[in-house]
Motif scaffolding. Sequence first.
Motif, PDB file in Angstrom:
ATOM      1  N   LEU A  20     -28.624 -19.027  53.736  1.00 26.25           N
ATOM      2  CA  LEU A  20     -29.540 -19.091  52.597  1.00 26.25           C
ATOM      3  C   LEU A  20     -29.041 -18.326  51.376  1.00 26.25           C
ATOM      4  O   LEU A  20     -29.459 -18.639  50.257  1.00 26.25           O
ATOM      5  N   ALA A  21     -28.246 -17.304  51.561  1.00 25.58           N
ATOM      6  CA  ALA A  21     -27.760 -16.517  50.415  1.00 25.58           C
ATOM      7  C   ALA A  21     -26.599 -15.656  50.898  1.00 25.58           C
ATOM      8  O   ALA A  21     -25.947 -15.985  51.904  1.00 25.58           O
ATOM      9  N   CYS A  22     -26.358 -14.552  50.206  1.00 26.30           N
ATOM     10  CA  CYS A  22     -25.135 -13.773  50.457  1.00 26.30           C
ATOM     11  C   CYS A  22     -24.986 -13.317  51.908  1.00 26.30           C
ATOM     12  O   CYS A  22     -23.861 -13.193  52.401  1.00 26.30           O
ATOM     13  N   CYS A  23     -26.062 -13.048  52.621  1.00 21.03           N
ATOM     14  CA  CYS A  23     -25.935 -12.646  54.025  1.00 21.03           C
ATOM     15  C   CYS A  23     -25.205 -13.696  54.860  1.00 21.03           C
ATOM     16  O   CYS A  23     -24.621 -13.376  55.898  1.00 21.03           O
ATOM     17  N   ALA A  24     -25.252 -14.939  54.416  1.00 19.81           N
ATOM     18  CA  ALA A  24     -24.580 -16.005  55.164  1.00 19.81           C
ATOM     19  C   ALA A  24     -23.066 -15.794  55.202  1.00 19.81           C
ATOM     20  O   ALA A  24     -22.396 -16.261  56.133  1.00 19.81           O
ATOM     21  N   SER A  53     -30.191 -16.361  57.515  1.00 16.89           N
ATOM     22  CA  SER A  53     -29.237 -15.481  56.832  1.00 16.89           C
ATOM     23  C   SER A  53     -29.428 -15.563  55.331  1.00 16.89           C
ATOM     24  O   SER A  53     -28.845 -16.430  54.680  1.00 16.89           O
ATOM     25  N   GLY A  54     -30.265 -14.700  54.802  1.00 19.39           N
ATOM     26  CA  GLY A  54     -30.411 -14.664  53.353  1.00 19.39           C
ATOM     27  C   GLY A  54     -31.842 -14.747  52.879  1.00 19.39           C
ATOM     28  O   GLY A  54     -32.789 -14.521  53.633  1.00 19.39           O
ATOM     29  N   THR A  55     -31.979 -15.110  51.623  1.00 21.62           N
ATOM     30  CA  THR A  55     -33.270 -15.073  50.936  1.00 21.62           C
ATOM     31  C   THR A  55     -34.039 -16.371  51.167  1.00 21.62           C
ATOM     32  O   THR A  55     -33.499 -17.454  50.952  1.00 21.62           O
ATOM     33  N   LEU A  56     -35.280 -16.233  51.604  1.00 18.72           N
ATOM     34  CA  LEU A  56     -36.119 -17.424  51.815  1.00 18.72           C
ATOM     35  C   LEU A  56     -36.971 -17.635  50.576  1.00 18.72           C
ATOM     36  O   LEU A  56     -37.981 -16.942  50.378  1.00 18.72           O
ATOM     37  N   PHE A  80     -31.658 -12.052  59.716  1.00 18.97           N
ATOM     38  CA  PHE A  80     -30.414 -11.312  59.475  1.00 18.97           C
ATOM     39  C   PHE A  80     -30.391 -10.825  58.029  1.00 18.97           C
ATOM     40  O   PHE A  80     -30.232 -11.603  57.096  1.00 18.97           O
ATOM     41  N   GLY A  81     -30.602  -9.541  57.863  1.00 20.75           N
ATOM     42  CA  GLY A  81     -30.541  -8.948  56.532  1.00 20.75           C
ATOM     43  C   GLY A  81     -31.914  -8.681  55.946  1.00 20.75           C
ATOM     44  O   GLY A  81     -32.932  -9.244  56.374  1.00 20.75           O
ATOM     45  N   ALA A  82     -31.918  -7.807  54.946  1.00 23.06           N
ATOM     46  CA  ALA A  82     -33.177  -7.344  54.358  1.00 23.06           C
ATOM     47  C   ALA A  82     -34.009  -8.485  53.796  1.00 23.06           C
ATOM     48  O   ALA A  82     -35.240  -8.480  53.907  1.00 23.06           O
ATOM     49  N   CYS A  83     -33.363  -9.472  53.183  1.00 24.50           N
ATOM     50  CA  CYS A  83     -34.136 -10.580  52.605  1.00 24.50           C
ATOM     51  C   CYS A  83     -34.867 -11.360  53.689  1.00 24.50           C
ATOM     52  O   CYS A  83     -36.061 -11.656  53.558  1.00 24.50           O
ATOM     53  N   ALA A  84     -34.154 -11.695  54.751  1.00 27.19           N
ATOM     54  CA  ALA A  84     -34.788 -12.464  55.826  1.00 27.19           C
ATOM     55  C   ALA A  84     -35.802 -11.630  56.598  1.00 27.19           C
ATOM     56  O   ALA A  84     -36.721 -12.167  57.210  1.00 27.19           O
ATOM     57  N   GLY A  88     -36.210  -8.374  50.979  1.00 23.93           N
ATOM     58  CA  GLY A  88     -35.079  -7.652  50.388  1.00 23.93           C
ATOM     59  C   GLY A  88     -35.341  -7.196  48.966  1.00 23.93           C
ATOM     60  O   GLY A  88     -36.488  -6.904  48.586  1.00 23.93           O
ATOM     61  N   PRO A  89     -34.301  -7.144  48.128  1.00 20.91           N
ATOM     62  CA  PRO A  89     -34.460  -6.650  46.769  1.00 20.91           C
ATOM     63  C   PRO A  89     -35.347  -7.549  45.906  1.00 20.91           C
ATOM     64  O   PRO A  89     -35.756  -7.159  44.820  1.00 20.91           O
ATOM     65  N   TYR A  90     -35.630  -8.746  46.418  1.00 15.64           N
ATOM     66  CA  TYR A  90     -36.411  -9.713  45.618  1.00 15.64           C
ATOM     67  C   TYR A  90     -37.832  -9.852  46.137  1.00 15.64           C
ATOM     68  O   TYR A  90     -38.523 -10.828  45.852  1.00 15.64           O
ATOM     69  N   TRP A  91     -38.278  -8.881  46.939  1.00 17.56           N
ATOM     70  CA  TRP A  91     -39.547  -9.009  47.659  1.00 17.56           C
ATOM     71  C   TRP A  91     -40.721  -9.320  46.744  1.00 17.56           C
ATOM     72  O   TRP A  91     -41.680  -9.959  47.151  1.00 17.56           O
ATOM     73  N   ALA A 111     -31.409  -5.135  60.062  1.00 14.18           N
ATOM     74  CA  ALA A 111     -31.522  -4.572  58.721  1.00 14.18           C
ATOM     75  C   ALA A 111     -30.153  -4.512  58.035  1.00 14.18           C
ATOM     76  O   ALA A 111     -29.104  -4.571  58.672  1.00 14.18           O
ATOM     77  N   GLY A 112     -30.198  -4.377  56.710  1.00 12.97           N
ATOM     78  CA  GLY A 112     -28.967  -4.219  55.925  1.00 12.97           C
ATOM     79  C   GLY A 112     -28.934  -5.178  54.762  1.00 12.97           C
ATOM     80  O   GLY A 112     -29.600  -6.202  54.777  1.00 12.97           O
ATOM     81  N   CYS A 113     -28.162  -4.816  53.761  1.00 14.57           N
ATOM     82  CA  CYS A 113     -28.053  -5.656  52.562  1.00 14.57           C
ATOM     83  C   CYS A 113     -26.608  -5.641  52.058  1.00 14.57           C
ATOM     84  O   CYS A 113     -26.314  -4.991  51.081  1.00 14.57           O
ATOM     85  N   PRO A 114     -25.761  -6.397  52.753  1.00 14.55           N
ATOM     86  CA  PRO A 114     -26.019  -7.169  53.966  1.00 14.55           C
ATOM     87  C   PRO A 114     -25.703  -6.332  55.207  1.00 14.55           C
ATOM     88  O   PRO A 114     -25.005  -5.334  55.113  1.00 14.55           O
ATOM     89  N   PRO A 115     -26.157  -6.781  56.383  1.00 15.71           N
ATOM     90  CA  PRO A 115     -25.674  -6.165  57.624  1.00 15.71           C
ATOM     91  C   PRO A 115     -24.226  -6.609  57.854  1.00 15.71           C
ATOM     92  O   PRO A 115     -23.820  -7.664  57.364  1.00 15.71           O
TER      93      PRO A 115
HETATM   94  S1  SF4 Z   1     -30.180  -8.854  52.143  1.00 15.15           S
HETATM   95 FE1  SF4 Z   1     -28.806  -8.395  50.421  1.00 15.15          FE
HETATM   96  S2  SF4 Z   1     -26.860  -9.375  50.984  1.00 15.15           S
HETATM   97 FE2  SF4 Z   1     -28.478 -10.293  52.257  1.00 15.15          FE
HETATM   98  S3  SF4 Z   1     -29.158 -12.129  51.152  1.00 15.15           S
HETATM   99 FE3  SF4 Z   1     -30.494 -10.432  50.538  1.00 15.15          FE
HETATM  100  S4  SF4 Z   1     -29.545  -9.615  48.685  1.00 15.15           S
HETATM  101 FE4  SF4 Z   1     -27.997 -10.857  49.702  1.00 15.15          FE
END
Ligand code: SF4
Length: 133
Positions: A20-24, A53-56, A80-84, A88-91, A111-115
């Motif tokens: 879905l985004a950078c975590c992928a 993996s990423g932002t929904l 996988f990751g803070a967004c999922a 994440g930062p876009y909550w 957890a993690g941005c990204p893990p």
């Molecule tokens: S958790 Fe961070 S690295 Fe992962 S999709 Fe979100 S912004 Fe990107």
Amino acid sequence: MLTARDWFDDGTVFVVDVPLACCALETQAAARGRAEVDLAAVPAGAAVVVTLSGTLTAPVLPAVEAVLGQVPPTRTVVAFGACACVGGPYWDSYSVTKGGGELVEVDHFIAGCPPPPEALTAFLEEVRRDRVA
Ligand code: SF4
């Protein structure tokens, strides 16, 4: 056609990634070199793990739901990751869900941005251990 990775090349754990985004990039790094098979060819009794993996965002939810609808209900869903996990930062964005839990029951959160890619493999090793125990 939906595909899954035979993670340990032994038919025990298959992973369907929803990129879905950078975590992928991290899940794809973890998956590099692992054999890809048609989901329909996954043997009965194998564990199927879906990684979000990423932002929904709102526009992608129907596509994610369509993927989930093709995966057996016995699957394990991983955020996988803070967004999922929580957005994440876009909550607080109007178009971002506060994690995959708003769409589907999530079984495991990483957890993690990204893990790092190793975080996914570490969890999959646990799944495999439970499966063969
Ligand atoms: S958790 Fe961070 S690295 Fe992962 S999709 Fe979100 S912004 Fe990107």
